[in-house]
Design a protein around this motif. Structure first.
Motif, mmCIF file in Angstrom:
data_model
loop_
_atom_site.group_PDB
_atom_site.id
_atom_site.type_symbol
_atom_site.label_atom_id
_atom_site.label_comp_id
_atom_site.label_asym_id
_atom_site.label_seq_id
_atom_site.Cartn_x
_atom_site.Cartn_y
_atom_site.Cartn_z
ATOM 1 N N PRO A 124 38.096 -29.808 -53.813
ATOM 2 C CA PRO A 124 38.683 -28.511 -54.187
ATOM 3 C C PRO A 124 38.441 -27.444 -53.119
ATOM 4 C CG PRO A 124 37.338 -29.423 -55.970
ATOM 5 C CD PRO A 124 37.034 -30.227 -54.751
ATOM 6 N N LEU A 125 39.394 -26.566 -53.006
ATOM 7 C CA LEU A 125 39.272 -25.359 -52.196
ATOM 8 C C LEU A 125 39.731 -24.170 -53.031
ATOM 9 C CD1 LEU A 125 40.843 -26.429 -48.767
ATOM 10 C CD2 LEU A 125 38.417 -26.143 -49.269
ATOM 11 N N HIS A 166 51.117 -26.824 -36.137
ATOM 12 C CA HIS A 166 49.821 -26.224 -36.439
ATOM 13 C C HIS A 166 49.041 -25.994 -35.155
ATOM 14 C CE1 HIS A 166 50.970 -28.246 -40.196
ATOM 15 N NE2 HIS A 166 50.143 -27.446 -40.828
ATOM 16 N N ILE A 167 48.145 -25.024 -35.215
ATOM 17 C CA ILE A 167 47.209 -24.797 -34.117
ATOM 18 C C ILE A 167 45.788 -24.842 -34.663
ATOM 19 C CG2 ILE A 167 48.820 -23.443 -32.727
ATOM 20 C CD1 ILE A 167 47.414 -20.904 -33.691
ATOM 21 N N VAL A 168 44.850 -25.213 -33.800
ATOM 22 C CA VAL A 168 43.427 -25.205 -34.135
ATOM 23 C C VAL A 168 42.730 -24.316 -33.118
ATOM 24 C CG1 VAL A 168 41.337 -26.603 -34.318
ATOM 25 C CG2 VAL A 168 43.517 -27.510 -35.162
ATOM 26 N N VAL A 169 41.935 -23.366 -33.630
ATOM 27 C CA VAL A 169 41.205 -22.428 -32.782
ATOM 28 C C VAL A 169 39.731 -22.459 -33.168
ATOM 29 C CG1 VAL A 169 43.225 -20.926 -32.523
ATOM 30 C CG2 VAL A 169 41.580 -20.481 -34.375
ATOM 31 N N PRO A 170 38.840 -21.951 -32.302
ATOM 32 C CA PRO A 170 37.429 -21.844 -32.691
ATOM 33 C C PRO A 170 37.295 -21.044 -33.986
ATOM 34 C CG PRO A 170 37.646 -21.473 -30.348
ATOM 35 C CD PRO A 170 39.046 -21.543 -30.903
ATOM 36 N N ARG A 171 36.289 -21.348 -34.738
ATOM 37 C CA ARG A 171 36.093 -20.819 -36.091
ATOM 38 C C ARG A 171 36.226 -19.300 -36.139
ATOM 39 N NH1 ARG A 171 30.705 -22.890 -38.506
ATOM 40 N NH2 ARG A 171 29.867 -21.438 -36.960
ATOM 41 N N TYR A 228 35.976 -20.109 -47.701
ATOM 42 C CA TYR A 228 37.250 -19.802 -48.355
ATOM 43 C C TYR A 228 38.414 -19.845 -47.362
ATOM 44 C CZ TYR A 228 34.324 -18.068 -52.153
ATOM 45 O OH TYR A 228 33.402 -17.970 -53.155
ATOM 46 N N PRO A 229 39.405 -20.676 -47.599
ATOM 47 C CA PRO A 229 40.619 -20.626 -46.781
ATOM 48 C C PRO A 229 41.499 -19.460 -47.233
ATOM 49 C CG PRO A 229 40.855 -22.301 -48.463
ATOM 50 C CD PRO A 229 39.466 -21.744 -48.616
ATOM 51 N N ILE A 255 42.488 -22.189 -42.476
ATOM 52 C CA ILE A 255 41.614 -23.048 -43.263
ATOM 53 C C ILE A 255 40.416 -23.493 -42.423
ATOM 54 C CG2 ILE A 255 41.512 -25.181 -44.628
ATOM 55 C CD1 ILE A 255 44.570 -25.059 -44.831
ATOM 56 N N PRO A 256 39.199 -23.437 -42.991
ATOM 57 C CA PRO A 256 38.043 -23.990 -42.269
ATOM 58 C C PRO A 256 38.306 -25.454 -41.927
ATOM 59 C CG PRO A 256 37.329 -22.780 -44.219
ATOM 60 C CD PRO A 256 38.818 -22.897 -44.301
ATOM 61 N N TYR A 257 37.990 -25.830 -40.672
ATOM 62 C CA TYR A 257 38.401 -27.161 -40.204
ATOM 63 C C TYR A 257 37.327 -27.794 -39.338
ATOM 64 C CZ TYR A 257 41.654 -30.755 -38.478
ATOM 65 O OH TYR A 257 42.284 -31.942 -38.182
ATOM 66 N N GLU A 258 36.894 -28.977 -39.730
ATOM 67 C CA GLU A 258 35.975 -29.776 -38.935
ATOM 68 C C GLU A 258 34.717 -29.006 -38.525
ATOM 69 O OE1 GLU A 258 36.144 -33.167 -37.788
ATOM 70 O OE2 GLU A 258 37.546 -33.241 -39.470
#
Length: 519
Positions: free
Chosen positions: A91-92, A243-248, A254-255, A269-272
């Motif tokens: 869940p999120l 999609h893109i992924v950037v540093p936190r 919470y997304p 969304i928090p990722y990895e």
């Protein structure tokens, strides 16, 4: 691991396409006792199914288009899938900031109440309003946003969902072939004659089947017209999502879901652990399906969209990874790509004595299990079997945890393997669930897992992924069976290649089960 036994050439069902719909159908059919073969021209989940926003969700924005039936079915499936695979689905609680230029707060609250109850929610928390000035989610957000709403949906490790369905299908008797392309399929008498070609070796194989299912995703039209030789009767709208992924960008769990000025919604969304995932775009796509990639314009669009909300601004220079995929949506004539239906169409061609052909159009990852069940149900009459659906209450491999309680399972594993570093044990638990014991069963210390090939990817884990989960190359392991590609040091892919080239495929680890992967 290659089989030493003669390969059977006759099947009840051949499924073309190793995305989530294809493996879901193969699993469902094998569980009903059918002899099934699935062929995929690349790796499992190498297309659309690994390029999602990685959410099991009802589709809050679909309520705007009055797609109540689609939302209801998806909301019901959230909890079905959460119980089936609590290790890769969890869940999120999404935060939806509100601003005066958007819809009135009362209307959003009403929509969320409908979202809470439309699918008979039992496990996930209900929605609520929050004050961003007092809530952790308010910290990274611009001060102008003071009110927000929180609602529940679920995260899914999308490409692992595909691998686990394929694994379950294989353990129920299906033959799963990766890097095996359908060259042609022609009706012959009461069956199909299917020509397959193994990409890496060029070897060919001819098989026969009583029925054929086309779940080729964005390639569904190509397979139907060029490989099967049938006329197209449904229009497909290929829509690219990037999609893109950037540093936190924030430290809390919470997304966010944001509404852009063009009325589209985007997620952050928090990722990895160390990153934030941002997406998605919705653009009609007519390019090469084997070379789908994000554009500079899409990167700028996503950066500008989240910059409207966050204190910390991002640009293209901050992007550490991107991915893009094409969703094969059924063309319902919607004015824009984002408005096109996410529902699915199952078209069965079965007249007289002709062998059945089932084409699958559209769909979304959340409803793949329902799609698969309905698809196999459509074949009950033509193939003459009576067994009904069974997957609603069945676990996926590794998901058989008591009360679907992942945290309790994790605590038990920490006690069972005190010698494992916490971060590695947590990753094994999340990736493999109860099947992590199959990797660890011969180990009593870290050294027993073999050499670390980079980023705590040990040889024992590679053995497992090759023997059990159809992995064949570094990209399969680093980007689809996991996202270790974001974490491992330079040279890891080369070390994996060297290890695989030492003859692993012909020398399974102790305790490995008999042939599942025949690619």
């Amino acid at each position: 691991m290659a089989s030493t036994e003669p390969l059977d050439q006759t099947f009840d069902l051949v499924v073309i396409g190793g995305g989530v719909n294809g493996v879901g159908i193969a699993r469902d059919a094998a569980g009903r006792g059918l002899k099934v073969l699935l062929c995929e021209k690349d790796d499992l989940a190498s297309g659309t199914s690994s390029a999602s926003t990685k959410l099991i969700h009802g589709g809050l924005r679909y309520l705007e288009h009055y797609a109540f039936a689609l939302v209801r079915h998806a909301l019901i499936e959230r909890e079905v899938l959460l119980r089936a695979a609590p290790h890769i689905i969890w869940p999120l609680q999404f935060v939806l900031p509100h601003s005066p230029e958007q819809r009135p707060a009362w209307l959003i609250r009403l929509g969320l109440l409908l979202y809470d109850h439309l699918g008979g929610r039992k496990i996930l928390p209900a929605s609520k309003a929050i004050d961003l000035r007092r809530h952790p989610a308010g910290g990274p957000i611009l001060d102008q946003f003071k009110k927000a709403f929180v609602y529940s949906d679920c995260w899914v490790e999308d490409s692992r969902l595909v691998a686990l369905n394929a694994l379950d299908a294989a353990e129920r008797g299906a033959e799963v072939l990766t890097r095996m392309e359908c060259q042609s399929a022609r009706r012959g008498g009461a069956g199909w004659q299917v020509e397959l070609r193994h990409g890496p070796s060029g070897q060919t194989r001819t098989i026969s089947a009583r029925a054929l299912v086309n779940t080729a995703g964005p390639w569904v039209t190509e397979v139907l017209t060029q490989r099967i030789g049938r006329n197209l009767t449904k229009n497909i709208r290929n829509v690219k999502g990037s999609h893109i992924v950037v540093p936190r960008l924030f430290d809390h769990p919470y997304p966010y879901i944001f509404q852009n000025v063009d009325k589209r919604v985007l997620f952050a969304i928090p990722y990895e652990g160390r990153f934030t995932l941002i997406g998605t775009t919705d653009l009609d796509y007519e390019g090469d399906l084997d070379r789908v990639a994000i554009t500079e314009g899409e990167i700028d669009y996503l950066c500008q969209a989240v910059n409207r909300y966050f204190e910390r601004k991002i640009s293209a220079e901050d992007v550490v990874w991107t991915y893009a995929g094409v969703r094969p949506l059924y063309d319902d004539g919607a004015g824009s790509a984002s408005q096109a239906t996410r529902d699915f169409i199952l078209e069965l061609e079965s007249e007289g004595e002709a062998a059945p052909l089932l084409n699958v159009y559209g769909g979304k990852i959340t409803t793949y299990r329902v799609l698969a069940e309905q698809a196999v149900d459509k074949l009950r009459g033509p193939l003459g079997f009576a067994v009904g659906g069974w997957t609603e209450h069945a676990h996926l491999p590794g998901g058989d945890m008591e009360r679907a309680d992942f945290e309790s399972f994790l605590a038990t594993q920490r006690s069972a393997y005190p010698w494992m570093p916490d971060e590695l044990l947590d990753r094994y638990a999340r990736s493999y669930g109860t099947r992590m014991n199959r990797i660890l069963e011969h180990a009593s210390r870290l050294e027993d897992l073999g050499k670390d090939l980079g980023g705590s990817l040990h040889e024992a884990e590679v053995d497992y992924l090759v023997d059990q989960e159809f992995a064949r190359c570094p990209e399969d392991i680093l980007w689809r069976r996991s996202k270790l590609g974001l974490h491992v040091p330079e040279g890891t892919a080369e070390r994996i290649t060297d290890y695989l080239n030492k003859g692993l495929l012909g020398n399974p680890p102790p305790g490995a089960r008999s042939a599942t992967v025949k690619a």
